[in-house]
Design an enzyme around this catalytic site. Structure first.
Site, mmCIF file in Angstrom:
data_model
loop_
_atom_site.group_PDB
_atom_site.id
_atom_site.type_symbol
_atom_site.label_atom_id
_atom_site.label_comp_id
_atom_site.label_asym_id
_atom_site.label_seq_id
_atom_site.Cartn_x
_atom_site.Cartn_y
_atom_site.Cartn_z
ATOM 1 N N ASP A 9 0.861 -1.182 0.000
ATOM 2 C CA ASP A 9 0.000 0.000 0.000
ATOM 3 C C ASP A 9 0.900 1.235 0.000
ATOM 4 O O ASP A 9 2.100 1.151 0.278
ATOM 5 C CB ASP A 9 -0.905 -0.006 1.235
ATOM 6 C CG ASP A 9 -1.821 1.213 1.283
ATOM 7 O OD1 ASP A 9 -2.437 1.526 0.245
ATOM 8 O OD2 ASP A 9 -1.895 1.892 2.325
ATOM 9 N N SER A 10 0.287 2.379 -0.258
ATOM 10 C CA SER A 10 1.024 3.640 -0.212
ATOM 11 C C SER A 10 1.481 3.974 1.208
ATOM 12 O O SER A 10 2.325 4.839 1.393
ATOM 13 C CB SER A 10 0.131 4.769 -0.727
ATOM 14 O OG SER A 10 -1.056 4.820 0.047
ATOM 15 N N CYS A 72 -3.956 -1.137 -2.048
ATOM 16 C CA CYS A 72 -4.161 0.291 -2.313
ATOM 17 C C CYS A 72 -5.106 0.476 -3.502
ATOM 18 O O CYS A 72 -4.872 -0.089 -4.585
ATOM 19 C CB CYS A 72 -2.800 0.912 -2.625
ATOM 20 S SG CYS A 72 -2.861 2.666 -2.989
ATOM 21 N N GLU A 152 -5.526 9.103 9.703
ATOM 22 C CA GLU A 152 -4.143 8.940 10.197
ATOM 23 C C GLU A 152 -3.956 9.628 11.552
ATOM 24 O O GLU A 152 -3.159 9.194 12.367
ATOM 25 C CB GLU A 152 -3.155 9.514 9.183
ATOM 26 C CG GLU A 152 -3.198 8.762 7.883
ATOM 27 C CD GLU A 152 -1.869 8.221 7.428
ATOM 28 O OE1 GLU A 152 -0.841 8.757 7.853
ATOM 29 O OE2 GLU A 152 -1.873 7.264 6.643
ATOM 30 N N CYS A 186 -11.308 3.531 -0.743
ATOM 31 C CA CYS A 186 -9.972 3.964 -0.321
ATOM 32 C C CYS A 186 -9.655 3.264 1.002
ATOM 33 O O CYS A 186 -10.552 3.094 1.838
ATOM 34 C CB CYS A 186 -9.947 5.481 -0.143
ATOM 35 S SG CYS A 186 -8.395 6.091 0.552
ATOM 36 N N HIS A 188 -8.360 4.188 3.632
ATOM 37 C CA HIS A 188 -8.522 4.922 4.886
ATOM 38 C C HIS A 188 -9.973 5.146 5.311
ATOM 39 O O HIS A 188 -10.215 5.682 6.380
ATOM 40 C CB HIS A 188 -7.852 6.299 4.765
ATOM 41 C CG HIS A 188 -6.364 6.246 4.817
ATOM 42 N ND1 HIS A 188 -5.614 5.667 3.833
ATOM 43 C CD2 HIS A 188 -5.493 6.689 5.753
ATOM 44 C CE1 HIS A 188 -4.335 5.769 4.155
ATOM 45 N NE2 HIS A 188 -4.237 6.383 5.304
HETATM 46 N N1 DGL Z 1 -3.927 3.876 -0.062
HETATM 47 C C1 DGL Z 1 -4.562 4.920 -0.826
HETATM 48 C C2 DGL Z 1 -5.777 4.360 -1.548
HETATM 49 O O1 DGL Z 1 -6.365 3.401 -1.122
HETATM 50 C C3 DGL Z 1 -5.032 6.074 0.043
HETATM 51 C C4 DGL Z 1 -4.001 7.012 0.522
HETATM 52 C C5 DGL Z 1 -3.137 7.657 -0.571
HETATM 53 O O2 DGL Z 1 -3.547 8.659 -1.158
HETATM 54 O O3 DGL Z 1 -2.061 7.120 -0.812
HETATM 55 O O4 DGL Z 1 -6.175 4.886 -2.547
#
Ligand code: DGL
Length: 275
Positions: A9-10, A72, A152, A186, A188
């Site tokens: 993931d990011s 992600c 976060e 997403c 989050h």
């Molecule tokens: N992990 C990213 C997503 O699910 C969310 C956070 C980001 O912008 O990196 O799209």
């Protein structure tokens, strides 16, 4: 070590996807890479997402997992083909399809909402997927860039979370009233579910991480290694302490050790591609 399931993931958001996986497959060895140094991905160009995703996936491929999952949504929507090519023949999965299928089956009105990052929405991946399932379904997408930093910070309830959510969900109370199903597109967004449900009580929210774990189970995609001692390994590209502190709330369990890595230089150094 080889085998097991690898996630990337990011950053730490993908832990909300891993959480559902571990609930369904508690004895499976997992590896997780959070690219915290380059977070967020959601506001970056497709070219950059593709490059990052290739590097992340290649790093995980070195560990020879049975399956690599892009936890992600931004990667799954914009770089799935490219990162999958990079790690072939290791099978790969993204996080979009299962949720899209479930939302399409659930909607009675034929109108689905998608909450996601700007990148995921710009890619048009959800409308494309959903129209492949049922061309009559209409998709209404809303970018929610402030949700990721809110989560976060652990601000998943209270006045600020409610005000921001109200702002983003306002179109569903006015011009998109026909929407009866909303995809949390997403990593989050699932922790904000109670606030979102309060604003849209008649809507069904779909958590794609949950649906992905269910689909992996239904399709028997995880190999059993009953003889092996299961392990959880976490790698991040920056901020070990922050990842541990906030990540444990998303994963809902202790993480153990988190190792700081640089997927780019480690891979390139190994292959002598760097001077
Ligand atoms: N992990 C990213 C997503 O699910 C969310 C956070 C980001 O912008 O990196 O799209």
């Amino acid at each position: 070590m080889s085998g097991g399931i690898a996630f990337f993931d990011s950053g730490m958001g993908g832990l909300s996807v891993l959480k559902h996986f571990l609930e369904r497959f508690p004895g499976t060895s997992v590896t997780y890479l959070g690219d915290t140094a380059r977070f967020p991905y959601g506001t970056k160009s497709r070219e950059t997402i593709v490059r990052f995703a290739r590097e992340d996936a290649r790093f995980l491929a070195e560990m020879k997992p049975d399956l690599i999952i892009a936890a992600c949504f931004t990667v799954s929507s914009q770089a799935f083909v490219e990162f999958s090519e990079e790690v072939r023949p290791i099978p790969t999965l993204g996080v979009l399809e299962a949720g899209a299928r479930v939302a399409s089956a659930l909607t009675r009105s034929g109108s689905i909402g998608v909450l996601a990052t700007e990148g995921t929405i710009r890619s048009n991946a959800y409308p494309r997927l959903i129209s492949g399932i049922d061309p009559a379904i209409r998709v209404f997408a809303q970018p929610c860039p402030l949700f990721a930093p809110l989560v976060e910070e652990g601000w998943v309830s209270g006045a600020v979370a409610e005000a921001v959510s109200m702002e983003y969900l306002a179109p569903f109370l006015t011009k998109w009233k026909s929407v009866d199903t909303v995809i949390l597109g997403c990593t989050h967004y699932p922790p904000l579910l109670p606030v979102l449900q309060k604003i849209l009580p008649d809507v069904t929210f779909v958590d794609p991480g949950y649906e992905l774990a269910l689909e992996i189970s239904n399709r028997n995609l995880v190999k059993d290694h009953p003889e092996r001692h299961s392990t959880m390994r976490f790698f991040v590209t920056d901020g070990v302490e922050r990842f541990l502190r906030i990540g444990q709330n998303l994963l809902k369990r202790p993480m153990g050790d988190v190792v700081l890595v640089d997927p780019v230089s480690e891979k390139l150094a190994e292959h002598g591609e760097r001077s």
